[in-house]
Design an enzyme around this catalytic site. Structure first.
Site, PDB file in Angstrom:
ATOM      1  N   HIS A   1      -2.613  24.126 105.321  1.00  0.00           N
ATOM      2  CA  HIS A   1      -3.844  24.421 106.054  1.00  0.00           C
ATOM      3  C   HIS A   1      -3.560  24.743 107.514  1.00  0.00           C
ATOM      4  CE1 HIS A   1      -3.445  19.954 106.464  1.00  0.00           C
ATOM      5  NE2 HIS A   1      -3.800  20.186 107.724  1.00  0.00           N
TER       6      HIS A   1
ATOM      7  N   GLU B   1       2.418  19.989 111.050  1.00  0.00           N
ATOM      8  CA  GLU B   1       2.253  18.851 110.154  1.00  0.00           C
ATOM      9  C   GLU B   1       2.986  19.161 108.851  1.00  0.00           C
ATOM     10  OE1 GLU B   1      -1.841  18.398 108.884  1.00  0.00           O
ATOM     11  OE2 GLU B   1      -1.555  16.325 108.265  1.00  0.00           O
TER      12      GLU B   1
ATOM     13  N   HIS C   1      -3.201  22.458 114.869  1.00  0.00           N
ATOM     14  CA  HIS C   1      -1.907  22.411 114.193  1.00  0.00           C
ATOM     15  C   HIS C   1      -1.924  23.291 112.959  1.00  0.00           C
ATOM     16  CE1 HIS C   1      -4.084  19.068 112.053  1.00  0.00           C
ATOM     17  NE2 HIS C   1      -3.436  19.527 111.012  1.00  0.00           N
TER      18      HIS C   1
HETATM   19 CO    CO Z   1      -3.921  18.669 109.091  1.00  0.00          CO
END
Ligand code: CO
Length: 137
Positions: A7, A128, A78
């Site tokens: 994502h 991440e 992020h």
């Molecule tokens: Co995230």
């Protein structure tokens, strides 16, 4: 091993307003919100296969997203790579000198195991890593 772009996350100062934008204006499918205590965030996910958009907002006005919004306002926060073995990827990248935020993976949204690589190690981008819960994906 990194297997996909899980994502892209956007920090938003007004979660309900941003949900309306992505759902109504952009017409994306809205999956709902989830509070992630470990990260002190409320998240809202919009699946957009093969990836998703994640909106992130401070949980109870505290935590890293609150600090980010205070300093910079809303914006891209992020990106998240999906991995099939987060512990192996952490070890491999630590060996190469990457700095992580925290020592080990913690619980993320959807029951995934997640960890963040420090932006200092990635040209200013917060990355991440996420290993989906068994049975998810
Ligand atoms: Co995230």
């Amino acid at each position: 091993m990194i297997t996909g772009l899980d994502h892209i996350a956007i920090a938003v100062p007004d979660l309900q307003l941003a949900i309306q934008r992505f759902m109504t204006d952009f017409g994306l499918q809205y999956e709902g919100t989830e509070d992630v205590e470990a990260a002190k965030t409320t998240t809202a996910f919009f699946p957009l296969p093969p990836t998703s958009i994640e909106l992130v907002n401070p949980l109870q006005g505290e935590g890293p997203i609150a600090a980010f919004l205070e300093k910079r306002g809303g914006g891209i926060h992020h990106l998240c790579f999906r991995t099939d073995d987060i512990d192996a990827d952490i070890a491999r990248l630590k060996d190469k000198g990457y700095q992580f935020i925290g020592d080990e993976a913690t619980p993320g949204a959807h029951g995934a195991k997640v960890i963040f690589i420090h932006p200092k190690s990635c040209d200013g981008v917060l990355v991440e890593l996420s290993q989906p819960a068994a049975g998810d994906h």
